[in-house]
Design an enzyme around this catalytic site. Structure first.
Site, PDB file in Angstrom:
ATOM      1  N   HIS A 145       0.828  -1.207   0.000  1.00  0.00           N
ATOM      2  CA  HIS A 145       0.000   0.000   0.000  1.00  0.00           C
ATOM      3  C   HIS A 145       0.857   1.249   0.000  1.00  0.00           C
ATOM      4  O   HIS A 145       1.982   1.253   0.495  1.00  0.00           O
ATOM      5  CB  HIS A 145      -0.959   0.014   1.203  1.00  0.00           C
ATOM      6  CG  HIS A 145      -0.255  -0.096   2.519  1.00  0.00           C
ATOM      7  ND1 HIS A 145       0.160  -1.298   3.041  1.00  0.00           N
ATOM      8  CD2 HIS A 145       0.112   0.850   3.409  1.00  0.00           C
ATOM      9  CE1 HIS A 145       0.755  -1.089   4.202  1.00  0.00           C
ATOM     10  NE2 HIS A 145       0.751   0.214   4.446  1.00  0.00           N
ATOM     11  N   HIS A 153       0.776   5.241   1.177  1.00  0.00           N
ATOM     12  CA  HIS A 153       0.105   6.254   2.013  1.00  0.00           C
ATOM     13  C   HIS A 153       0.099   7.598   1.296  1.00  0.00           C
ATOM     14  O   HIS A 153       1.118   7.994   0.704  1.00  0.00           O
ATOM     15  CB  HIS A 153       0.894   6.503   3.306  1.00  0.00           C
ATOM     16  CG  HIS A 153       0.910   5.373   4.276  1.00  0.00           C
ATOM     17  ND1 HIS A 153       0.101   5.322   5.379  1.00  0.00           N
ATOM     18  CD2 HIS A 153       1.658   4.241   4.320  1.00  0.00           C
ATOM     19  CE1 HIS A 153       0.355   4.221   6.077  1.00  0.00           C
ATOM     20  NE2 HIS A 153       1.301   3.550   5.448  1.00  0.00           N
TER      21      HIS A 153
HETATM   22  P1  AMP Z   1       1.966   0.512   7.293  1.00  0.00           P
HETATM   23  O1  AMP Z   1       2.444   0.732   8.695  1.00  0.00           O
HETATM   24  O2  AMP Z   1       2.664   1.283   6.246  1.00  0.00           O
HETATM   25  O3  AMP Z   1       1.916  -0.984   7.026  1.00  0.00           O
HETATM   26  O4  AMP Z   1       0.491   1.073   7.259  1.00  0.00           O
HETATM   27  C1  AMP Z   1      -0.650   0.360   7.543  1.00  0.00           C
HETATM   28  C2  AMP Z   1      -1.737   1.387   7.689  1.00  0.00           C
HETATM   29  O5  AMP Z   1      -2.977   0.721   7.599  1.00  0.00           O
HETATM   30  C3  AMP Z   1      -1.722   2.134   9.017  1.00  0.00           C
HETATM   31  O6  AMP Z   1      -1.624   3.525   8.787  1.00  0.00           O
HETATM   32  C4  AMP Z   1      -3.053   1.747   9.652  1.00  0.00           C
HETATM   33  O7  AMP Z   1      -3.636   2.814  10.371  1.00  0.00           O
HETATM   34  C5  AMP Z   1      -3.880   1.359   8.454  1.00  0.00           C
HETATM   35  N1  AMP Z   1      -4.966   0.423   8.708  1.00  0.00           N
HETATM   36  C6  AMP Z   1      -4.912  -0.712   9.451  1.00  0.00           C
HETATM   37  N2  AMP Z   1      -6.111  -1.336   9.408  1.00  0.00           N
HETATM   38  C7  AMP Z   1      -6.919  -0.582   8.625  1.00  0.00           C
HETATM   39  C8  AMP Z   1      -8.270  -0.695   8.194  1.00  0.00           C
HETATM   40  N3  AMP Z   1      -9.045  -1.710   8.580  1.00  0.00           N
HETATM   41  N4  AMP Z   1      -8.784   0.272   7.388  1.00  0.00           N
HETATM   42  C9  AMP Z   1      -8.008   1.308   7.009  1.00  0.00           C
HETATM   43  N5  AMP Z   1      -6.736   1.467   7.367  1.00  0.00           N
HETATM   44  C10 AMP Z   1      -6.194   0.549   8.166  1.00  0.00           C
END
Ligand code: AMP
Ligand code: ZN
Length: 142
Positions: free
Chosen positions: A102, A104
């Site tokens: 993903h 951001h």
């Molecule tokens: P990373 O640390 O780059 O792997 O980012 C994962 C992101 O996913 C974090 O910013 C979380 O807040 C976000 N996240 C986790 N679960 C969900 C969810 N169910 N819906 C939307 N965002 C999420």
């Protein structure tokens, strides 16, 4: 490696988990981060489960880039942030917490500390309103 059956982003893609969706195309999905570090914090993900940059095929990465650029333009015109950070983490050591590829998109203000995560969940009504605004803007774009 995360099993796609237990992966929260795979669950969002196939409708087993909810999301505040912003865009949807053949290879990608975008939705609001539910733990936003800034209003408008959103994610563009691959529909297929790839753990990180090392697994994503180039054409899918290009689709993520296209979706990211479209969403960046929509964020700029709807939310008017001073800046916009694009971040993408690979591996625990880099701070990755969801092991499904993903990107951001994080609106930024000058003088603000750079922070990529928070434990404070966003307000559902606010997340919904922002997702609808961005989705409507994208619907008007080619
Ligand atoms: P990373 O640390 O780059 O792997 O980012 C994962 C992101 O996913 C974090 O910013 C979380 O807040 C976000 N996240 C986790 N679960 C969900 C969810 N169910 N819906 C939307 N965002 C999420
Ligand atoms: Zn997944």
């Amino acid at each position: 490696m995360t099993d796609p059956n237990n992966c929260i982003f795979c669950m969002i893609v196939d409708g087993r988990a909810p999301s505040f969706q912003v865009s949807d195309d053949e290879l990608t999905l975008a939705f609001m981060d539910i733990f936003p570090v800034a209003p408008g914090h959103s994610l563009v993900i691959t529909k297929q489960h790839y753990s990180n940059i090392f697994e994503v095929p180039p054409n899918t990465l290009a689709a993520v880039a296209r979706a990211t650029r479209r969403l960046a333009l929509a964020i700029r015109s709807e939310l008017r942030p001073e800046g916009l950070g694009l971040f993408q983490l690979n591996g625990v050591a880099a701070g990755q917490t969801v092991f499904h590829y993903h990107q951001h998109l994080i609106p930024r203000s000058s003088g603000e500390d750079l922070k990529l995560h928070t434990r404070v969940r966003g307000d559902d009504d606010e997340l919904r309103a922002t997702s609808l605004r961005l989705a409507e803007k994208l619907a008007t774009e080619p």
